[in-house]
Design a protein around this motif. Sequence first.
Motif, PDB file in Angstrom:
ATOM      1  N   LYS A  93      85.954  70.808  65.911  1.00  0.00           N
ATOM      2  CA  LYS A  93      85.140  69.527  65.643  1.00  0.00           C
ATOM      3  C   LYS A  93      85.229  68.806  66.698  1.00  0.00           C
ATOM      4  O   LYS A  93      84.488  67.767  67.292  1.00  0.00           O
ATOM      5  CB  LYS A  93      85.188  69.089  64.300  1.00  0.00           C
ATOM      6  N   GLU A 128      78.118  73.108  59.014  1.00  0.00           N
ATOM      7  CA  GLU A 128      77.866  71.612  58.826  1.00  0.00           C
ATOM      8  C   GLU A 128      76.582  71.591  59.754  1.00  0.00           C
ATOM      9  O   GLU A 128      76.336  70.777  60.929  1.00  0.00           O
ATOM     10  CB  GLU A 128      78.864  70.680  59.713  1.00  0.00           C
ATOM     11  N   ARG A 146      86.104  74.851  61.764  1.00  0.00           N
ATOM     12  CA  ARG A 146      85.557  73.470  61.797  1.00  0.00           C
ATOM     13  C   ARG A 146      86.538  72.424  61.948  1.00  0.00           C
ATOM     14  O   ARG A 146      86.344  71.587  62.942  1.00  0.00           O
ATOM     15  CB  ARG A 146      84.636  73.078  60.560  1.00  0.00           C
ATOM     16  N   LEU A 193      79.660  75.421  64.454  1.00  0.00           N
ATOM     17  CA  LEU A 193      79.650  74.355  63.494  1.00  0.00           C
ATOM     18  C   LEU A 193      78.391  74.217  62.419  1.00  0.00           C
ATOM     19  O   LEU A 193      78.352  74.073  61.373  1.00  0.00           O
ATOM     20  CB  LEU A 193      79.943  72.676  63.906  1.00  0.00           C
TER      21      LEU A 193
END
Length: 399
Positions: A297, A319, A293, A315
């Motif tokens: 990201k 998340e 991540r 992701l």
Amino acid sequence: GFLQKLTKTSLEKEAPPTAAAQVRLPPNVEALEAKMSDDFSSKPDAEFQQLFYATLTAEKHFLRPKLVQLAESRWGHEMGKCVEQALQLDKDIAAVLRMRLQNRWASQTDQQNSAMRLARLVESVGQAELPQLVKEVVRHLDTPNLTVQMSAVMALAAIGGSLEAQEIEKRISTAHWMLKRKMAYALAKLTSESPTTGFFRLCEDAEPLVRIAAVRALEAVRHEKAYNILLNSLRDPDERVRSAACAALRIYPDRREVFSKLLEMLKDTDARVRANTVESLEVIMARDPSELRFRIKPLLSDPNARVVINTAKALFPGEPDVAMPVLTAYLSAPDENLRAGALWAFGQMRRPDALLAIYFHSMREKSAYVRTFVDRGMRLMEGHPFYRDAKYLFSGGQA
């Protein structure tokens, strides 16, 4: 839908195939024809074919920007330039060029069908007849007909062994580039444990389309030299070769060098390379999701939608609050390719929340093309326990 509407032009209004084949085209148009044909051979995408049909028949004065933009967004800047060239052709020349391309692409389809028929024939014979059949297939490697040669190579991939691989390898140097692509697949299949030097030469062929096929075939090969070639292919001048190498390197999740090289490829100028790199990193870093991540990201702000969709998919497990709004936004995009990409990402997740996203979107989706991704996503989740419960709820509590 835009392309499909444009390609409904009746073919009866154009030059007949025999006349089109005999027409002499200017050298620059001949070069454009070769470029378009070669590009199509490397992209088995129906929309890609429709794009060129539309380019060669459309009312150019108002469609030029739309077609060029579509080509660039889906297949890159070089393809946009190719489409722009085609849009500037005289109407009569464009009609002839379209017919010639149709003939050539139809011939390629016949070649593929011929290979499939021969492969099915091979599968139907008994073991006793197999040696004689192999000899017959090898004999057809030397016919002057490219269709037969390609069919023979694909048949040998299905029934042959190391000796048949040697027969294929002996003919590499004089083979047509389209045949070399089939040879790469066949040699990878026949000699995956101990690949031939000829196969490795195909990975460095002067023709990019051959290198692409060979690098993709390396995914089936477990050999140190194959690994080194994949690393070298990350520096290939052709972005499609780099993209294929990034995808293939995911089969080496335990090599630290792969991790560092792929991190460098996240900065590549080509969107396909970045998108494939994200997918490979998702596999390689599965045991360290926090690091994954952290690394990917920033690509949520990438200018290319495919890169963003792949990043959001990767992701999502860690998340979901970050990834879900990104993918959900694409489900509302006017471009059906973006909606299809988001549905593909949800389907790959195989999670209850992803299933709900697909189901509720299916209730408002009108495009037949996008609905195929709804169906695919649902099928990918059929084996999971939550699917049975969700299906029960969707049906109103009826078994």
